[in-house]
Enzyme design. Structure first.
Site, PDB file in Angstrom:
ATOM      1  N   ARG A 176       0.816  -1.231   0.000  1.00 53.97           N
ATOM      2  CA  ARG A 176       0.000   0.000   0.000  1.00 53.97           C
ATOM      3  C   ARG A 176       0.841   1.269   0.000  1.00 53.97           C
ATOM      4  O   ARG A 176       0.422   2.310   0.522  1.00 53.97           O
ATOM      5  CB  ARG A 176      -0.948   0.033   1.206  1.00 53.97           C
ATOM      6  CG  ARG A 176      -2.041  -0.983   1.120  1.00 53.97           C
ATOM      7  CD  ARG A 176      -3.315  -0.482   1.776  1.00 53.97           C
ATOM      8  NE  ARG A 176      -4.331  -1.513   1.754  1.00 53.97           N
ATOM      9  CZ  ARG A 176      -4.540  -2.350   2.755  1.00 53.97           C
ATOM     10  NH1 ARG A 176      -3.828  -2.270   3.845  1.00 53.97           N
ATOM     11  NH2 ARG A 176      -5.465  -3.272   2.654  1.00 53.97           N
ATOM     12  N   LYS A 178       3.872  11.448 -11.043  1.00 52.25           N
ATOM     13  CA  LYS A 178       3.021  10.616 -11.910  1.00 52.25           C
ATOM     14  C   LYS A 178       3.727   9.285 -12.137  1.00 52.25           C
ATOM     15  O   LYS A 178       4.886   9.255 -12.567  1.00 52.25           O
ATOM     16  CB  LYS A 178       2.781  11.301 -13.253  1.00 52.25           C
ATOM     17  CG  LYS A 178       1.710  12.367 -13.189  1.00 52.25           C
ATOM     18  CD  LYS A 178       1.330  12.838 -14.577  1.00 52.25           C
ATOM     19  CE  LYS A 178       0.280  13.923 -14.510  1.00 52.25           C
ATOM     20  NZ  LYS A 178       0.004  14.520 -15.837  1.00 52.25           N
ATOM     21  N   GLU A 211      10.916  18.855 -24.177  1.00 46.24           N
ATOM     22  CA  GLU A 211      10.203  19.115 -22.918  1.00 46.24           C
ATOM     23  C   GLU A 211      10.805  20.332 -22.198  1.00 46.24           C
ATOM     24  O   GLU A 211      10.117  21.032 -21.464  1.00 46.24           O
ATOM     25  CB  GLU A 211      10.242  17.890 -21.992  1.00 46.24           C
ATOM     26  CG  GLU A 211       9.586  16.634 -22.579  1.00 46.24           C
ATOM     27  CD  GLU A 211       8.061  16.591 -22.430  1.00 46.24           C
ATOM     28  OE1 GLU A 211       7.474  17.562 -21.929  1.00 46.24           O
ATOM     29  OE2 GLU A 211       7.467  15.571 -22.832  1.00 46.24           O
ATOM     30  N   LYS A 260       8.458  23.118 -13.205  1.00 43.02           N
ATOM     31  CA  LYS A 260       7.575  21.985 -12.923  1.00 43.02           C
ATOM     32  C   LYS A 260       7.235  21.914 -11.435  1.00 43.02           C
ATOM     33  O   LYS A 260       6.085  21.676 -11.056  1.00 43.02           O
ATOM     34  CB  LYS A 260       8.206  20.673 -13.404  1.00 43.02           C
ATOM     35  CG  LYS A 260       7.288  19.498 -13.117  1.00 43.02           C
ATOM     36  CD  LYS A 260       7.313  18.402 -14.109  1.00 43.02           C
ATOM     37  CE  LYS A 260       6.185  17.420 -13.823  1.00 43.02           C
ATOM     38  NZ  LYS A 260       6.222  16.244 -14.662  1.00 43.02           N
ATOM     39  N   GLU A 288      -3.480  17.547 -10.722  1.00 39.65           N
ATOM     40  CA  GLU A 288      -3.924  17.998 -12.038  1.00 39.65           C
ATOM     41  C   GLU A 288      -5.412  18.318 -12.097  1.00 39.65           C
ATOM     42  O   GLU A 288      -6.125  17.877 -12.996  1.00 39.65           O
ATOM     43  CB  GLU A 288      -3.540  16.977 -13.125  1.00 39.65           C
ATOM     44  CG  GLU A 288      -3.525  17.622 -14.508  1.00 39.65           C
ATOM     45  CD  GLU A 288      -2.863  16.752 -15.561  1.00 39.65           C
ATOM     46  OE1 GLU A 288      -1.732  16.298 -15.328  1.00 39.65           O
ATOM     47  OE2 GLU A 288      -3.479  16.552 -16.610  1.00 39.65           O
ATOM     48  N   ARG A 300      -1.797  22.275 -13.582  1.00 42.81           N
ATOM     49  CA  ARG A 300      -0.838  21.237 -13.986  1.00 42.81           C
ATOM     50  C   ARG A 300      -1.067  20.801 -15.428  1.00 42.81           C
ATOM     51  O   ARG A 300      -0.132  20.378 -16.109  1.00 42.81           O
ATOM     52  CB  ARG A 300      -0.913  20.022 -13.041  1.00 42.81           C
ATOM     53  CG  ARG A 300       0.130  18.966 -13.383  1.00 42.81           C
ATOM     54  CD  ARG A 300       0.396  17.985 -12.283  1.00 42.81           C
ATOM     55  NE  ARG A 300       1.413  17.032 -12.698  1.00 42.81           N
ATOM     56  CZ  ARG A 300       2.040  16.205 -11.896  1.00 42.81           C
ATOM     57  NH1 ARG A 300       1.768  16.199 -10.614  1.00 42.81           N
ATOM     58  NH2 ARG A 300       2.956  15.379 -12.360  1.00 42.81           N
ATOM     59  N   ASN A 328       0.849  19.845 -20.321  1.00 40.52           N
ATOM     60  CA  ASN A 328       0.496  19.028 -21.487  1.00 40.52           C
ATOM     61  C   ASN A 328       0.563  19.822 -22.783  1.00 40.52           C
ATOM     62  O   ASN A 328       0.067  19.357 -23.814  1.00 40.52           O
ATOM     63  CB  ASN A 328      -0.903  18.444 -21.307  1.00 40.52           C
ATOM     64  CG  ASN A 328      -0.968  17.548 -20.087  1.00 40.52           C
ATOM     65  OD1 ASN A 328      -0.025  16.831 -19.787  1.00 40.52           O
ATOM     66  ND2 ASN A 328      -2.066  17.611 -19.360  1.00 40.52           N
ATOM     67  N   HIS A 332       0.987  18.061 -26.030  1.00 36.73           N
ATOM     68  CA  HIS A 332       0.798  16.630 -25.781  1.00 36.73           C
ATOM     69  C   HIS A 332      -0.498  16.063 -26.364  1.00 36.73           C
ATOM     70  O   HIS A 332      -0.557  14.875 -26.642  1.00 36.73           O
ATOM     71  CB  HIS A 332       0.882  16.326 -24.287  1.00 36.73           C
ATOM     72  CG  HIS A 332       2.298  16.351 -23.759  1.00 36.73           C
ATOM     73  ND1 HIS A 332       3.102  17.471 -23.811  1.00 36.73           N
ATOM     74  CD2 HIS A 332       3.061  15.382 -23.184  1.00 36.73           C
ATOM     75  CE1 HIS A 332       4.281  17.195 -23.276  1.00 36.73           C
ATOM     76  NE2 HIS A 332       4.286  15.931 -22.885  1.00 36.73           N
ATOM     77  N   HIS A 338       0.333  13.158 -28.543  1.00 41.21           N
ATOM     78  CA  HIS A 338      -0.098  11.804 -28.166  1.00 41.21           C
ATOM     79  C   HIS A 338      -0.883  11.137 -29.294  1.00 41.21           C
ATOM     80  O   HIS A 338      -0.767   9.927 -29.498  1.00 41.21           O
ATOM     81  CB  HIS A 338      -0.975  11.845 -26.908  1.00 41.21           C
ATOM     82  CG  HIS A 338      -0.178  11.914 -25.638  1.00 41.21           C
ATOM     83  ND1 HIS A 338      -0.730  12.305 -24.442  1.00 41.21           N
ATOM     84  CD2 HIS A 338       1.122  11.632 -25.369  1.00 41.21           C
ATOM     85  CE1 HIS A 338       0.195  12.271 -23.492  1.00 41.21           C
ATOM     86  NE2 HIS A 338       1.330  11.863 -24.038  1.00 41.21           N
ATOM     87  N   HIS A 373       8.731   9.999 -28.018  1.00 38.86           N
ATOM     88  CA  HIS A 373       7.750  10.857 -27.333  1.00 38.86           C
ATOM     89  C   HIS A 373       8.105  12.341 -27.486  1.00 38.86           C
ATOM     90  O   HIS A 373       7.259  13.165 -27.837  1.00 38.86           O
ATOM     91  CB  HIS A 373       7.667  10.474 -25.853  1.00 38.86           C
ATOM     92  CG  HIS A 373       6.814  11.398 -25.047  1.00 38.86           C
ATOM     93  ND1 HIS A 373       5.445  11.466 -25.205  1.00 38.86           N
ATOM     94  CD2 HIS A 373       7.123  12.337 -24.104  1.00 38.86           C
ATOM     95  CE1 HIS A 373       4.956  12.378 -24.386  1.00 38.86           C
ATOM     96  NE2 HIS A 373       5.942  12.931 -23.709  1.00 38.86           N
TER      97      HIS A 373
HETATM   98  N1  GLY Z   1       4.318  15.206 -17.621  1.00 39.70           N
HETATM   99  C1  GLY Z   1       3.246  16.025 -17.224  1.00 39.70           C
HETATM  100  C2  GLY Z   1       3.011  16.036 -15.742  1.00 39.70           C
HETATM  101  O1  GLY Z   1       3.813  15.519 -14.999  1.00 39.70           O
HETATM  102  O2  GLY Z   1       2.023  16.542 -15.311  1.00 39.70           O
END
Ligand code: GLY
Length: 372
Positions: free
Chosen positions: A124, A146, A188, A230, A240, A244, A248, A251, A255, A269
């Site tokens: 957990r 993430k 990025e 960031k 997010e 946040r 993107n 993206h 994507h 990517h």
């Molecule tokens: N790569 C986008 C984020 O971490 O929100």
């Protein structure tokens, strides 16, 4: 020698430091030791990183008196799968590590995401540390918590937010990164300038070659500035719900291209993000939101350093414009069936557009496919 720099991700009880600088790998044991409840850990890495850098990490852990085992996985996106996740969690449980012990994710985005997710779910929620070895992982995926794996329905659709205990970004490790991978990660870096910091973008216009060719101080500055941007956004919106999503930028378009082409060497990517970012600016200009001059600058910058700015190289592998739009509807950022994009009012002035007209997107993509 460039000094080590530290950026803090201010998340209260889950706050952590990102250590940035050349040669940090050989100091990683010393950096991690105070975070460990007892001197033992498990390193998860891939075959490529293990061949180049695992000995250095092991030596540093030895020097700090930290007992360790290593799990070496195959490189590549296919490793972010249910099969590898299940095996890794079982191995973690069998390793004798307890819930409060830390696992080390040592590699690029695939290793960071998979290991982070295994740590998030085993017992957990075990602790973990990121030692990212690609530019993309150092400026993006290792920061912000993430974690996840891919599903048959799409990339990163199974996952959790789980913050690391620290991030160690050794900028000299990037010297062994293939040039194409480095450039892809650089897309990025550019993103941070374009989304909210026009001065940083202008700095990159002047210094990109140094950042890419390995001028250590230029590189460390670019990574630090990216991590600061960031960290600031993540501290304001960890899960997010709001700003946040600005991360993107490029993206949603990118994507869709990646999904259409298939994840792999045909389109990395970061290359998809470069094309997607230029498309986001071009689309913004078409909507009358963004000056043409800014679109030209973005395009010129990516071209100058050798990143793709249109779909020419992958054109034969793409479906038609309505199908590309349909792929975007599958994006996990779509809300209530509406297309969500990050658009721009200019360089450094990105914003979240929650209800973009699908017809307008399809028309735009038709134009993009024709010009290729
Ligand atoms: N790569 C986008 C984020 O971490 O929100």
């Amino acid at each position: 020698m460039t000094q080590q720099q530290i950026v803090n991700v201010a998340l209260g009880g889950r706050a952590y430091d990102i250590h940035i600088g050349p040669g940090l790998l050989r100091r990683s044991g010393e950096i991690i030791a105070p975070l460990l409840p007892r001197p033992r850990t498990l390193v998860v890495t891939d075959e490529n990183v293990a061949a180049l850098h695992l000995d250095a990490l092991r030596a540093s852990l030895d020097e700090a008196g930290i007992a360790h085992q290593a799990i070496v996985l195959p490189p590549g996106e296919a490793t972010k799968s249910f099969g590898h996740y299940r095996k890794l969690v079982e191995d973690l449980l069998a390793s004798g590590l307890e819930r409060s012990d830390l696992v080390i994710a040592f590699g690029g985005g695939v290793i960071g995401d998979l290991t982070g997710f295994a740590a998030a779910t085993a017992r957990r929620g075990m602790g973990f540390t990121q030692i990212p070895t690609t530019l993309l992982a150092q400026v993006d995926s290792s920061v912000g918590g993430k974690t996840g794996i891919n599903s048959a329905h799409g990339k990163n659709l199974i996952g959790a937010f789980h913050q690391p205990a620290c991030v160690i970004a050794d900028t000299s490790v990037l010297d062994t990164l293939p040039g194409r991978q480095l450039l892809a990660g650089y897309a990025e870096v550019v993103k941070y300038g374009l989304l909210g910091d026009a001065d940083f973008f202008a700095w990159l216009e002047d210094n990109a070659k140094d950042v890419i060719r390995g001028g250590q101080s230029a590189r460390a500055h670019a990574i630090r500035r990216s991590c600061e941007a960031k960290a600031d956004i993540v501290a304001r919106d960890e899960l997010e719900g709001g700003p946040r999503a600005l991360l993107n930028l490029g993206h949603t378009f990118g994507h869709a291209l990646e999904a259409a082409v298939g994840y792999g060497d045909a389109l990395l990517h970061g290359e998809a993000v470069a094309i997607g970012t230029v498309q986001a600016f071009r689309f913004s200009a078409l909507q009358g939101l963004c000056p043409e001059e800014d679109v030209r600058r973005v395009e010129a910058h990516f071209r100058a350093i050798g990143l793709p700015v249109d779909v020419r190289a992958i054109h034969n592998r793409l479906p038609n414009a309505p199908e590309l739009t349909a792929i975007m509807r599958q994006d996990k950022k779509a809300k209530g069936g509406k297309l969500v994009f990050v658009l721009a009012r200019g360089i450094g002035r990105a914003f979240i557009a929650n209800d973009v007209n699908a017809e307008a997107v399809t028309d735009f993509l038709r134009g993009e496919l024709e010009r290729a």
